[in-house]
Design an enzyme around this catalytic site. Structure first.
Site, PDB file in Angstrom:
ATOM      1  N   CYS A 249       0.813  -1.229   0.000  1.00 25.41           N
ATOM      2  CA  CYS A 249       0.000   0.000   0.000  1.00 25.41           C
ATOM      3  C   CYS A 249       0.846   1.279   0.000  1.00 25.41           C
ATOM      4  O   CYS A 249       0.335   2.365  -0.249  1.00 25.41           O
ATOM      5  CB  CYS A 249      -0.952   0.001   1.188  1.00 25.41           C
TER       6      CYS A 249
ATOM      7  N   HIS B 159      -2.907   7.227   3.794  1.00 29.71           N
ATOM      8  CA  HIS B 159      -3.412   5.972   3.230  1.00 29.71           C
ATOM      9  C   HIS B 159      -4.833   5.714   3.743  1.00 29.71           C
ATOM     10  O   HIS B 159      -5.125   5.871   4.929  1.00 29.71           O
ATOM     11  CB  HIS B 159      -2.488   4.814   3.607  1.00 29.71           C
TER      12      HIS B 159
ATOM     13  N   ASN C 168     -10.240   0.181   1.185  1.00 27.90           N
ATOM     14  CA  ASN C 168      -8.785   0.259   1.041  1.00 27.90           C
ATOM     15  C   ASN C 168      -8.399  -0.236  -0.358  1.00 27.90           C
ATOM     16  O   ASN C 168      -8.507  -1.425  -0.648  1.00 27.90           O
ATOM     17  CB  ASN C 168      -8.145  -0.616   2.124  1.00 27.90           C
TER      18      ASN C 168
HETATM   19  N1  COA Z   1     -18.533  -7.877  11.079  1.00 20.19           N
HETATM   20  C1  COA Z   1     -18.840  -8.223  12.323  1.00 20.19           C
HETATM   21  N2  COA Z   1     -17.950  -8.654  13.215  1.00 20.19           N
HETATM   22  C2  COA Z   1     -16.685  -8.752  12.812  1.00 20.19           C
HETATM   23  C3  COA Z   1     -16.272  -8.425  11.517  1.00 20.19           C
HETATM   24  C4  COA Z   1     -17.264  -7.985  10.629  1.00 20.19           C
HETATM   25  N3  COA Z   1     -16.990  -7.633   9.357  1.00 20.19           N
HETATM   26  N4  COA Z   1     -14.952  -8.625  11.402  1.00 20.19           N
HETATM   27  C5  COA Z   1     -14.529  -9.055  12.591  1.00 20.19           C
HETATM   28  N5  COA Z   1     -15.558  -9.158  13.445  1.00 20.19           N
HETATM   29  C6  COA Z   1     -15.553  -9.586  14.839  1.00 20.19           C
HETATM   30  C7  COA Z   1     -14.387 -10.484  15.162  1.00 20.19           C
HETATM   31  O1  COA Z   1     -14.694 -11.810  14.803  1.00 20.19           O
HETATM   32  C8  COA Z   1     -14.279 -10.311  16.653  1.00 20.19           C
HETATM   33  O2  COA Z   1     -15.239 -11.108  17.284  1.00 20.19           O
HETATM   34  P1  COA Z   1     -14.902 -11.917  18.636  1.00 20.19           P
HETATM   35  O3  COA Z   1     -14.558 -10.849  19.635  1.00 20.19           O
HETATM   36  O4  COA Z   1     -16.149 -12.638  18.898  1.00 20.19           O
HETATM   37  O5  COA Z   1     -13.723 -12.779  18.279  1.00 20.19           O
HETATM   38  C9  COA Z   1     -14.696  -8.859  16.877  1.00 20.19           C
HETATM   39  O6  COA Z   1     -15.374  -8.455  15.685  1.00 20.19           O
HETATM   40  C10 COA Z   1     -13.533  -7.909  17.152  1.00 20.19           C
HETATM   41  O7  COA Z   1     -12.536  -8.174  16.205  1.00 20.19           O
HETATM   42  P2  COA Z   1     -11.173  -7.395  16.167  1.00 20.19           P
HETATM   43  O8  COA Z   1     -10.342  -7.933  15.057  1.00 20.19           O
HETATM   44  O9  COA Z   1     -10.567  -7.365  17.518  1.00 20.19           O
HETATM   45  O10 COA Z   1     -11.718  -5.925  15.833  1.00 20.19           O
HETATM   46  P3  COA Z   1     -10.923  -4.572  15.672  1.00 20.19           P
HETATM   47  O11 COA Z   1     -11.572  -3.525  16.496  1.00 20.19           O
HETATM   48  O12 COA Z   1      -9.444  -4.729  15.794  1.00 20.19           O
HETATM   49  O13 COA Z   1     -11.230  -4.191  14.144  1.00 20.19           O
HETATM   50  C11 COA Z   1     -10.173  -4.253  11.997  1.00 20.19           C
HETATM   51  C12 COA Z   1     -10.801  -5.059  13.124  1.00 20.19           C
HETATM   52  C13 COA Z   1      -9.669  -5.225  10.947  1.00 20.19           C
HETATM   53  C14 COA Z   1     -11.232  -3.337  11.383  1.00 20.19           C
HETATM   54  C15 COA Z   1      -8.996  -3.384  12.548  1.00 20.19           C
HETATM   55  O14 COA Z   1      -8.178  -4.174  13.367  1.00 20.19           O
HETATM   56  C16 COA Z   1      -8.187  -2.785  11.447  1.00 20.19           C
HETATM   57  O15 COA Z   1      -8.656  -1.965  10.677  1.00 20.19           O
HETATM   58  N6  COA Z   1      -6.880  -3.111  11.356  1.00 20.19           N
HETATM   59  C17 COA Z   1      -6.020  -2.625  10.303  1.00 20.19           C
HETATM   60  C18 COA Z   1      -6.282  -3.368   9.037  1.00 20.19           C
HETATM   61  C19 COA Z   1      -5.652  -2.716   7.824  1.00 20.19           C
HETATM   62  O16 COA Z   1      -5.636  -1.527   7.706  1.00 20.19           O
HETATM   63  N7  COA Z   1      -5.143  -3.540   6.887  1.00 20.19           N
HETATM   64  C20 COA Z   1      -4.582  -3.090   5.666  1.00 20.19           C
HETATM   65  C21 COA Z   1      -3.237  -2.474   5.861  1.00 20.19           C
HETATM   66  S1  COA Z   1      -2.612  -1.820   4.378  1.00 20.19           S
END
Ligand code: COA
Length: 317
Positions: A108, A242, A272
């Protein structure tokens, strides 16, 4: 170097959060709250190369140049339907350019790595006008059964034409080999001699770790490039960050103490789109007439690798 033209292209198929609810255990509220994303554009009948060509032609037109004026093409791409030839070769033929081309993969952060390469080419007078195209289809790397990843990404292309100038004020690139937090393995052909275990799976991401690295590294990079350019955050018109997640954008903004108006975003509309995010957002600002000659812009991006890049650019158009 200086930027003299921008362009972008997005696929026609808009996938809303409500559409995802139909086949995933997810909902609009969760996605909006955790990511800020409301919809993303996903490739259906288009080819990524054709979208890249649209973005490239728009950037050329904006720069008042033709393909014949371009001496070098850099295409930033993580994945597309061809392993070889490089996407830049396909784009070169379709826009009618004849110059050498190269593809890069800095995930990215690819747009900023491409700007850095362009600066070097211009400095040593190996090129006068360079076309940078970032074209990405991350929707083809994720499992559409995995709600943790597929809701985050979209496809698209962004382009910029750069030429000789003194408008790049500072640049910082980093790579830290942290490969397990975000990766996608390609399935290669079997041979009679392979005797190692090979597992192929869709994109793997440790979301929370990526989040932390993204915020920490971007804040550090931005402070460094501002310092090197002799600028303070208040001297900057826009922080073009980004577009991975609105919460990441807001965290960076809060750490830097910058008001919301100076951190534009379109992640809510496109998700993204990997390295295409920065040039596509820049193109929006440019076409909406929000940029004036002399404006200081900060670009900052992060991606798988872990790669990061940031730079300060003075707008020259
Ligand atoms: N809908 C509903 N629930 C979801 C979900 C969705 N689309 N995706 C994940 N969950 C659930 C998970 O299963 C988890 O459930 P659990 O607690 O029962 O296990 C819960 O939501 C929390 O998940 P978690 O991963 O801890 O959430 P988070 O607050 O960290 O948010 C992201 C997840 C991916 C949105 C966040 O971590 C993020 O944006 N990270 C950076 C990713 C990124 O930018 N990647 C590209 C880089 S170039």
């Amino acid at each position: 170097m200086k930027i003299i033209g921008t362009g972008a292209a997005h696929p026609k198929c808009a996938v809303t959060n409500e559409m995802l609810e139909k086949f995933l255990e997810t909902n609009d509220e969760w996605i909006t709250e955790r990511t800020g994303i409301k919809e993303r554009r996903v490739i259906s009948s288009e080819k990524l190369g054709d979208m890249a060509v649209i973005a490239a032609n728009k950037a050329l037109e904006d720069a008042n140049l033709t393909a014949a004026d371009i001496d070098y093409i850099i295409c930033s791409n993580v994945v597309n339907e061809y392993v070889t030839p490089a996407l830049s070769c396909i784009i070169q033929g379709k826009i009618g350019a004849t110059c050498p081309t190269v593809d890069i993969n800095a995930a990215c952060a690819g747009f900023i790595f491409a700007l850095d390469m362009a600066e070097d080419k211009l400095k040593c007078k190996k090129a006068k006008n360079i076309l940078i195209i970032c074209a990405e289809e991350p929707s083809r790397m994720v499992s559409w059964k995995n709600r943790s990843t597929c809701v985050l990404f979209g496809d698209g292309a962004g382009a910029a034409v750069v030429t000789e100038g003194d408008e790049l004020k500072s640049m910082r690139l980093t790579t830290s080999s942290l490969t397990e937090v975000l990766y996608y393995q390609r399935q290669l052909e079997p041979t009679p001699y392979i005797d190692k275990e090979e597992n192929f799976e869709p994109l793997v991401m440790k979301g929370r770790e990526v989040f932390k690295h993204a915020v920490t590294n971007s804040c550090r990079d931005i402070r460094k490039v501002l310092g090197e350019a002799g600028l303070k955050a208040e001297d900057v018109k826009y922080f073009v960050l980004h577009q991975a997640n609105k919460r990441i954008i807001d965290s960076i903004r809060n750490f830097l103490g910058v008001d919301e108006e100076r951190v534009p975003h379109n992640v809510e509309r496109y998700g993204n789109i990997s390295s295409a995010a920065l040039p596509a957002l820049l193109d929006e600002l440019n076409r909406e007439g929000k940029l004036e000659k002399g404006d200081k812009l900060v670009f900052s991006a992060f991606g798988a690798g872990f790669t990061t890049g940031a730079c300060v650019i003075e707008w020259a158009k």
